[in-house]
Structure formats: C-alpha cells, structure tokens
Design a protein around this motif. Structure first.
Motif, mmCIF file in Angstrom:
data_model
loop_
_atom_site.group_PDB
_atom_site.id
_atom_site.type_symbol
_atom_site.label_atom_id
_atom_site.label_comp_id
_atom_site.label_asym_id
_atom_site.label_seq_id
_atom_site.Cartn_x
_atom_site.Cartn_y
_atom_site.Cartn_z
ATOM 1 N N ASP A 97 0.844 -1.194 0.000
ATOM 2 C CA ASP A 97 0.000 0.000 0.000
ATOM 3 C C ASP A 97 0.877 1.241 0.000
ATOM 4 O O ASP A 97 1.534 1.542 1.004
ATOM 5 N N ILE A 98 0.883 1.968 -1.107
ATOM 6 C CA ILE A 98 1.726 3.161 -1.188
ATOM 7 C C ILE A 98 1.109 4.349 -0.461
ATOM 8 O O ILE A 98 1.790 5.324 -0.210
ATOM 9 N N THR A 99 -0.154 4.260 -0.112
ATOM 10 C CA THR A 99 -0.769 5.384 0.592
ATOM 11 C C THR A 99 -0.398 5.383 2.073
ATOM 12 O O THR A 99 -0.428 6.434 2.709
ATOM 13 N N ARG A 100 -0.040 4.242 2.629
ATOM 14 C CA ARG A 100 0.285 4.156 4.058
ATOM 15 C C ARG A 100 1.760 3.921 4.325
ATOM 16 O O ARG A 100 2.186 3.933 5.476
ATOM 17 N N SER A 101 2.523 3.657 3.297
ATOM 18 C CA SER A 101 3.951 3.434 3.496
ATOM 19 C C SER A 101 4.723 4.193 2.419
ATOM 20 O O SER A 101 4.144 4.735 1.483
ATOM 21 N N SER A 102 6.022 4.163 2.545
ATOM 22 C CA SER A 102 6.853 4.858 1.560
ATOM 23 C C SER A 102 6.910 4.062 0.256
ATOM 24 O O SER A 102 6.622 2.860 0.227
ATOM 25 N N GLU A 179 5.874 0.980 -12.130
ATOM 26 C CA GLU A 179 5.035 2.087 -11.664
ATOM 27 C C GLU A 179 5.594 2.667 -10.378
ATOM 28 O O GLU A 179 5.635 3.886 -10.208
ATOM 29 N N LEU A 180 6.032 1.816 -9.462
ATOM 30 C CA LEU A 180 6.599 2.294 -8.204
ATOM 31 C C LEU A 180 7.921 3.003 -8.439
ATOM 32 O O LEU A 180 8.219 4.007 -7.784
ATOM 33 N N ASN A 181 8.723 2.503 -9.380
ATOM 34 C CA ASN A 181 9.979 3.181 -9.716
ATOM 35 C C ASN A 181 9.703 4.558 -10.312
ATOM 36 O O ASN A 181 10.409 5.516 -10.021
#
Length: 186
Positions: A97-102, A179-181
C-alpha cells in the motif's frame, strides 16, 4: 484502465480543449464507481481467483475415486496446498500500500512478492510433477488408449495455459515495480 492510464488521460484534459465535457465527466464517473483499478488490485484479484479455482479443482477428481483412492487424496492435498499458497500471495499483494507506506517500502514489498511467488511456483512444480506422474500411471493402467491420449493432451494444454498465465503474472508484477519506480523518481 490502470491508474497510470487514468493519470495520463486526466493530465491531458485541457479546459480549453475541444474534447466534449462528457469525456472528463466519464473519467470522473469511472473513478467514483470504482471502475478504475490499480495493477496491485488486478494482481491480487488474480491470486484470489486462482485460490478459488484450486479450491474447486478437487471436484474434478471425484470420478477417479473408483480407480485410485490414493490419487484422489493426493490431488485434494495438492490443491489445498496450492489454494493456500495463492491465498497467501493475494494477501501479500493486498498489503502493498503506497498510501500508508513509503514508495521504497512498497517497492521492497513488491520485490519480496515476486520472490515469494517464484518459491511457491517451484514448490507447486515439485508437488505437481509426482501427482501428474501418479495420474499418468493410473490412466495408463486403465488400458484405454483414449483415456491416455486425453491425459497427455490435458497435460500439454494445461502446461501451455500455465506458461501463459505465469507470463502474464510476471508482466503485471514487473509493471507494478515500474510504476513504483516511476513514482519514486518524482
């Protein structure tokens, strides 16, 4: 439509554009109705679908009970294990979850998911190969060429479907990492 496609479409909307206002409204409606899903959501949905399929697969072995009780019990055990492994992958995917973690932590979780999926795949192959061999022996012992041909055809078709499914899952995980990169670069 993925989140990236939505972002591109949303960023390309110009208020002075000649696009009809209905296209911006259409995008807003799709987001509001939750018709836009992320790559992570699609990936976890696939893992959950595979868990359900593995959970229902022992039903196919009911007709083989009269030929070999050990085969059916082995197959049920195999599919229960595989359903559990797919469920674990689905739950691990949901935890990214990118909204709650880095972004870095989400990227690490994605790499760990990819590694875990590889380990589970190897475990599935190691458990599945003896089961297929056992099934082949039971089919051969029936002295019916049609059953044996059906078994061999099923193994070939199933292998092709498995390879295609594996390639799609690997591509989705790769896309998720990209996408995360991309987010991390901003």
């Amino acid at each position: 439509m993925t989140i990236d496609e939505l972002k591109r479409t949303w960023n390309n909307i110009d208020t002075r554009s000649t696009l009809p206002p209905s296209s911006a409204e259409g995008i807003e409606q799709r987001v509001a109705l939750h018709l836009v899903s992320s790559t992570r959501d699609k990936l976890s949905a696939q893992f959950y679908r595979m868990a359900v399929i593995c959970g229902l697969s022992p039903l196919m072995f009911i007709p083989l009970w009269k030929f070999s009780h050990a085969l059916v019990i082995s197959a049920v055990c195999f599919f229960v294990i595989m359903a559990t492994l797919q469920l674990v992958l689905g739950l691990k995917t949901d935890r990214i979850d990118i909204t709650r973690s880095s972004i870095k932590r989400a990227l690490e979780s994605t790499v760990n998911l990819e590694s875990l999926r590889g380990k589970f795949r190897i475990a599935g192959m190691c458990l599945g190969a003896p089961l297929l061999t056992f099934l082949g022996i039971v089919m051969y012992e029936q002295n019916d060429m049609a059953i044996l041909i059906g078994f061999i055809s099923g193994v070939i078709i199933g292998s092709i479907i498995g390879l295609i499914k594996n390639a799609r899952l690997a591509a989705q995980i790769r896309m998720m990492k990209e996408e995360l990169n991309d987010i991390d670069e901003y």
